[in-house]
Design a protein around this motif. Sequence first.
Motif, PDB file in Angstrom:
ATOM      1  N   TRP A  57      53.601  57.189  35.621  1.00  0.00           N
ATOM      2  CA  TRP A  57      54.922  56.609  35.889  1.00  0.00           C
ATOM      3  C   TRP A  57      55.225  56.526  37.381  1.00  0.00           C
ATOM      4  CZ3 TRP A  57      59.545  56.186  32.429  1.00  0.00           C
ATOM      5  CH2 TRP A  57      59.169  55.994  31.095  1.00  0.00           C
ATOM      6  N   LEU A  89      64.764  62.977  35.936  1.00  0.00           N
ATOM      7  CA  LEU A  89      65.219  61.729  36.544  1.00  0.00           C
ATOM      8  C   LEU A  89      64.066  61.004  37.213  1.00  0.00           C
ATOM      9  CD1 LEU A  89      68.551  62.989  38.172  1.00  0.00           C
ATOM     10  CD2 LEU A  89      68.245  61.920  35.929  1.00  0.00           C
ATOM     11  N   TYR A  90      64.108  59.670  37.129  1.00  0.00           N
ATOM     12  CA  TYR A  90      63.001  58.830  37.584  1.00  0.00           C
ATOM     13  C   TYR A  90      63.545  57.633  38.352  1.00  0.00           C
ATOM     14  CZ  TYR A  90      59.455  55.125  36.914  1.00  0.00           C
ATOM     15  OH  TYR A  90      58.566  54.097  37.087  1.00  0.00           O
ATOM     16  N   LYS A  91      62.841  57.255  39.411  1.00  0.00           N
ATOM     17  CA  LYS A  91      63.247  56.069  40.156  1.00  0.00           C
ATOM     18  C   LYS A  91      62.009  55.403  40.756  1.00  0.00           C
ATOM     19  CE  LYS A  91      66.683  54.429  43.499  1.00  0.00           C
ATOM     20  NZ  LYS A  91      67.694  54.804  44.512  1.00  0.00           N
ATOM     21  N   LYS A  92      61.979  54.078  40.681  1.00  0.00           N
ATOM     22  CA  LYS A  92      60.883  53.319  41.265  1.00  0.00           C
ATOM     23  C   LYS A  92      61.458  52.144  42.046  1.00  0.00           C
ATOM     24  CE  LYS A  92      59.978  50.281  37.281  1.00  0.00           C
ATOM     25  NZ  LYS A  92      58.948  49.813  36.339  1.00  0.00           N
ATOM     26  N   MET A 121      64.868  49.731  41.443  1.00  0.00           N
ATOM     27  CA  MET A 121      65.941  50.402  40.707  1.00  0.00           C
ATOM     28  C   MET A 121      67.019  50.854  41.692  1.00  0.00           C
ATOM     29  SD  MET A 121      63.626  52.674  38.025  1.00  0.00           S
ATOM     30  CE  MET A 121      65.042  53.616  37.455  1.00  0.00           C
ATOM     31  N   ASP A 122      68.275  50.572  41.393  1.00  0.00           N
ATOM     32  CA  ASP A 122      69.372  50.958  42.280  1.00  0.00           C
ATOM     33  C   ASP A 122      69.715  52.434  42.157  1.00  0.00           C
ATOM     34  OD1 ASP A 122      69.645  48.377  43.264  1.00  0.00           O
ATOM     35  OD2 ASP A 122      71.085  47.803  41.701  1.00  0.00           O
ATOM     36  N   GLU A 123      69.522  53.006  40.974  1.00  0.00           N
ATOM     37  CA  GLU A 123      69.909  54.393  40.725  1.00  0.00           C
ATOM     38  C   GLU A 123      68.794  55.114  39.979  1.00  0.00           C
ATOM     39  OE1 GLU A 123      73.534  54.294  38.548  1.00  0.00           O
ATOM     40  OE2 GLU A 123      74.749  53.651  40.254  1.00  0.00           O
ATOM     41  N   TRP A 124      68.867  56.445  40.053  1.00  0.00           N
ATOM     42  CA  TRP A 124      67.951  57.269  39.259  1.00  0.00           C
ATOM     43  C   TRP A 124      68.251  57.064  37.772  1.00  0.00           C
ATOM     44  CZ3 TRP A 124      64.131  60.489  41.277  1.00  0.00           C
ATOM     45  CH2 TRP A 124      64.162  60.683  42.662  1.00  0.00           C
ATOM     46  N   ARG A 125      67.208  57.068  36.966  1.00  0.00           N
ATOM     47  CA  ARG A 125      67.329  56.906  35.514  1.00  0.00           C
ATOM     48  C   ARG A 125      66.896  58.193  34.832  1.00  0.00           C
ATOM     49  NH1 ARG A 125      63.022  53.187  32.226  1.00  0.00           N
ATOM     50  NH2 ARG A 125      63.377  54.048  30.138  1.00  0.00           N
ATOM     51  N   GLU A 126      67.713  58.667  33.884  1.00  0.00           N
ATOM     52  CA  GLU A 126      67.342  59.860  33.132  1.00  0.00           C
ATOM     53  C   GLU A 126      66.398  59.487  32.003  1.00  0.00           C
ATOM     54  OE1 GLU A 126      69.267  63.712  30.776  1.00  0.00           O
ATOM     55  OE2 GLU A 126      70.539  62.447  32.038  1.00  0.00           O
ATOM     56  N   ILE A 127      65.294  60.222  31.903  1.00  0.00           N
ATOM     57  CA  ILE A 127      64.274  59.969  30.884  1.00  0.00           C
ATOM     58  C   ILE A 127      64.468  60.952  29.734  1.00  0.00           C
ATOM     59  CG2 ILE A 127      61.804  59.850  30.417  1.00  0.00           C
ATOM     60  CD1 ILE A 127      62.774  57.778  32.420  1.00  0.00           C
TER      61      ILE A 127
END
Length: 369
Positions: free
Chosen positions: A144, A280-283, A286-292
């Motif tokens: 990821w 939390l993940y960000k690539k 993406m504007d914000e961190w995403r919770e997985i």
Amino acid sequence: MSGKKIKAGVVGCGVISEIYMSNITNRFKNLEIVATMDLIKERAEQRASQFNIPKVHELEDFYKDPEIELVVNLTTPQSHYDVDMRSLKAGKHVYSEKPFALNKKDGKEIIELAKSKNLLVGCAPETFLGGGLQMCRKLIVDGWIGTPVAATAFMMCHGHESWHPDPGFYYDFGGGPMFDMGPYYLTALVSMLGPVEKVAGTTKISFPTRRATCKEKYGEIIKVNVPTYVAGSLTFKSGAIGTIITTFDVWDSHLPNIEIYGSEGSLRVPDPNTFGGPVLYKKPGMDEWREIPVVFSHQENSRGIGVSDMAQSILNKRTHRAHGDMANHVLDIMCSIHDSSDTDKIITLDTSFELPAPFPQGLPDGVLD
């Protein structure tokens, strides 16, 4: 999982023993506590009564008990080496609270004795077996964030004197922020990124004394005998670079617990002192961190899971996950950070380990593979 249970004895019946005994008794199905022992006998008797444990031993009788197959060592850090060695010499597997030992020599002796007697030795922290950190490891393995490039780990607080009933230990040999909390952060890092090759460190005693403000020791002046600001640079064998700071010298911080930075994204890791927590993940893009969502079990306080995994490895003759080589490697890192600061040299580590197997997804609570 078969119906056979490994018979365990618990040494050290202080505060942390309650959650271990509760989980071993009520959640993990492959263990049975048959005896307790504590230098303060009333503690052992209280836990034995609380959890229906049949035997309360004196010191020497505990190690002579032929029914005990596995010792759970929940003593204070200064006693970990002695209890581990006594247990192994008595022919018993042993699982210890962290840290594994207080110096490299003692850690090496424990490992060598265990291997010479074909016995298992393991050590906390076992939080890397919780759902949160298992999920982070899966995301890294599945690509990821691409190839891990770097990691940061920060344990930032102002120590224990304001709330702990007996804070003096944390400022004496065997305490300090690295030996107290470093095992959680370093175990999390190496469980995801593999072994470390070399380290550099800087340490400092920022305040030579502390004034206790907890009600039990209010006004007591504590002499600080160990570094309370410890900064380390880690070079992983994979090539990734890690930065860790553990300190009792700061009032507050906005720094994350742990982050892993890859060639294709970043991962924010839960507090390694817990078994769950947000991942939390960000690539790029993406504007914000995403919770997985976490797909692994054991996200609540699962202390004792490392003991249960060791028991299962005895039953199934497989490698247990919170194993001694990994714990001894973490000890080597901690000692080497301090040694690097003392000698003003980069330290190449003498130890390594094989990454433990990940847990399967979707296991019921209390059940291991």
